[in-house]
Motif scaffolding. Structure first.
Motif, PDB file in Angstrom:
ATOM      1  N   UNK A 114     -26.165 -65.871  -4.220  1.00 23.33           N
ATOM      2  CA  UNK A 114     -25.047 -64.918  -4.107  1.00 23.33           C
ATOM      3  C   UNK A 114     -25.056 -63.922  -5.262  1.00 23.33           C
ATOM      4  N   UNK A 115     -24.568 -62.691  -5.007  1.00 22.99           N
ATOM      5  CA  UNK A 115     -24.440 -61.739  -6.113  1.00 22.99           C
ATOM      6  C   UNK A 115     -23.533 -62.313  -7.202  1.00 22.99           C
ATOM      7  N   UNK A 134     -26.680 -58.073  -9.442  1.00 25.11           N
ATOM      8  CA  UNK A 134     -27.605 -58.706  -8.496  1.00 25.11           C
ATOM      9  C   UNK A 134     -27.635 -60.228  -8.615  1.00 25.11           C
ATOM     10  N   UNK A 135     -27.964 -60.860  -7.503  1.00 23.67           N
ATOM     11  CA  UNK A 135     -28.150 -62.316  -7.513  1.00 23.67           C
ATOM     12  C   UNK A 135     -29.462 -62.640  -8.228  1.00 23.67           C
ATOM     13  N   UNK A 136     -29.626 -63.893  -8.591  1.00 25.38           N
ATOM     14  CA  UNK A 136     -30.888 -64.311  -9.217  1.00 25.38           C
ATOM     15  C   UNK A 136     -32.047 -64.093  -8.238  1.00 25.38           C
ATOM     16  N   UNK A 137     -31.806 -64.341  -6.962  1.00 25.47           N
ATOM     17  CA  UNK A 137     -32.852 -64.112  -5.951  1.00 25.47           C
ATOM     18  C   UNK A 137     -33.297 -62.648  -5.976  1.00 25.47           C
ATOM     19  N   UNK A 157     -14.078 -65.930  -1.909  1.00 24.55           N
ATOM     20  CA  UNK A 157     -15.496 -66.272  -2.024  1.00 24.55           C
ATOM     21  C   UNK A 157     -15.854 -66.660  -3.447  1.00 24.55           C
ATOM     22  N   UNK A 158     -17.104 -67.086  -3.626  1.00 21.62           N
ATOM     23  CA  UNK A 158     -17.532 -67.540  -4.954  1.00 21.62           C
ATOM     24  C   UNK A 158     -17.750 -66.328  -5.855  1.00 21.62           C
ATOM     25  N   UNK A 159     -17.108 -66.339  -6.996  1.00 21.23           N
ATOM     26  CA  UNK A 159     -17.368 -65.326  -8.023  1.00 21.23           C
ATOM     27  C   UNK A 159     -17.635 -66.066  -9.329  1.00 21.23           C
ATOM     28  N   UNK A 160     -18.222 -65.372 -10.271  1.00 23.87           N
ATOM     29  CA  UNK A 160     -18.512 -66.003 -11.554  1.00 23.87           C
ATOM     30  C   UNK A 160     -17.273 -66.010 -12.436  1.00 23.87           C
TER      31      UNK A 160
END
Ligand SMILES: Cc1cc2nc3c(=O)[nH]c(=O)nc-3n(C[C@H](O)[C@H](O)[C@H](O)COP(=O)(O)OP(=O)(O)OC[C@H]3O[C@@H](n4cnc5c(N)ncnc54)[C@H](O)[C@@H]3O)c2cc1C
Length: 325
Positions: free
Chosen positions: A22-23, A43-46, A173-176
């Motif tokens: 995920x971003x 950006x996401x790690x991917x 949603x998931x956020x940091x």
């Protein structure tokens, strides 16, 4: 991450981050379940690992480094570092031992250690002492080294909790990081594992309230704006600081990490800076002990690292001050 790559830890760290797909979001709200004000997307790690062209175009720093934001809780990072340290033959790692004090002379440092369980004491003679004993560093105090900077700033409390409902109840949603800006819930939620473990830092706007008894349920429900079930794991009262030690070297003794600098976490660079200190001093000590570095090289540790700590600590404190205007 650049340093961790040198030690071959990149993949282990990525595997233990909160999320690689995920971003990286930082979300600003009034209350988490009420109004969203703004959302930053990195950006996401991917995307970073795949060198995604859109990410490369938007984030210039990806041109300087193969890494972008990589969020991993210290509870996940430190076991990886400990495992790595244990595998190095020249490290004698002693958990469960207390450092009691030291003396230094021209030829070296003598430290006294005590094993907590047995009470057994031991003297260790070394050439140098690198003090990574945290913000309340006894080594710094015993050297009489004081801090420069703003010193103690905002009072806050960290509430570490587990909740299977948290993501569902706010629905963002998931956020940091999720900031909450309503006056009665000024603070930030941090993702610890990206699923059920969360930390809420509640900032006291009125410092007089910091000492009053705190109802964690009330604080968390106010910040989300809705009730939800959680298990409180830890409550920690602490203060933001912007402080940098005036002196980082005294003879054969060096200060590193929080022993040398205390940051406001609105910057996310306290530990990053400490790791940078350790890598800088590490190669210099190695150079001296291997016979190709001189004492002046060791003086360059403070000259190189202190300005970075001053810059990073001021930038982090400025972020924090900006957030209340
Ligand atoms: C809420 C919060 C969020 C943060 N977020 C980030 C972030 O996003 N990014 C980031 O880079 N940093 C962040 N930080 C900062 C980071 O946690 C610290 O900078 C980092 O932990 C400092 O590491 P250290 O090893 O120097 O000190 P510490 O982590 O304090 O470790 C010092 C160790 O020394 C031990 N010790 C002390 N005295 C003795 C003794 N006499 N004998 C034996 N052992 C002793 C202590 O028990 C402790 O284990 C955050 C901090 C907080 C509070």
């Amino acid at each position: 991450m650049e340093y961790f790559r040198r030690w071959g830890l990149e993949d282990k760290i990525y595997a233990a981050t909160i999320n690689t797909e995920d971003p990286y979001y930082i979300i600003f709200t009034t209350r988490l379940g009420a109004n969203e004000l703004l959302r930053f997307r990195s950006p996401s790690i991917r995307e970073i690992r795949d060198r995604d062209p859109e990410a490369l175009a938007r984030f210039r720093e990806l041109g300087w480094s193969p890494y972008g934001k990589t969020q991993i809780g210290q509870q996940a990072l430190e076991p990886i570092l400990v495992e790595h340290a244990r595998a190095l033959p020249n490290i004698d790692l002693r958990h469960g031992w207390r450092f009691d004090g030291f003396t230094q002379d021209e030829a070296g440092v003598t430290a006294t250690l005590t094993e907590i369980v047995s009470g057994r004491s031991e003297s260790v003679r070394t050439q140098y002492l690198a003090a990574c004993d945290g913000g309340a560093s006894d080594v710094r105090r015993s050297l009489g080294v004081r801090f420069n900077g703003r010193g103690k700033m905002r009072a806050n409390v960290s509430l570490l909790f587990r909740s299977a409902e948290f993501l569902k109840v706010h629905g963002r949603g998931v956020a940091n990081l999720y900031f909450t800006f309503a006056p009665d819930c000024f603070g930030v939620f941090t993702a610890i594992d990206g699923a059920e473990l969360w930390n809420y830092q509640y900032y006291f706007i009125d410092p007089a309230k910091a000492a009053a008894p705190l109802n964690a349920e009330e604080v968390l429900h106010r910040a989300v704006g809705k009730p939800f079930a959680f298990e409180l794991l830890q409550t920690t009262h602490w203060n933001h600081h912007q402080s940098v030690a005036r002196k980082w070297r005294d003879g054969r003794v060096f200060l590193l990490g929080d022993a040398a600098h205390l940051f406001v976490p609105t910057g996310g660079v306290g530990m990053n800076t400490g790791i940078g200190d350790a890598c800088d001093l590490g190669w210099k000590l190695d150079a001296v002990l291997s016979g190709w570095g001189g004492d002046i090289l060791l003086d360059s540790y403070e000259r190189e690292r202190k300005p970075i700590a001053v810059r990073n600590s001021i930038a982090s404190a400025s972020n924090s001050i900006a957030s209340i205007w």
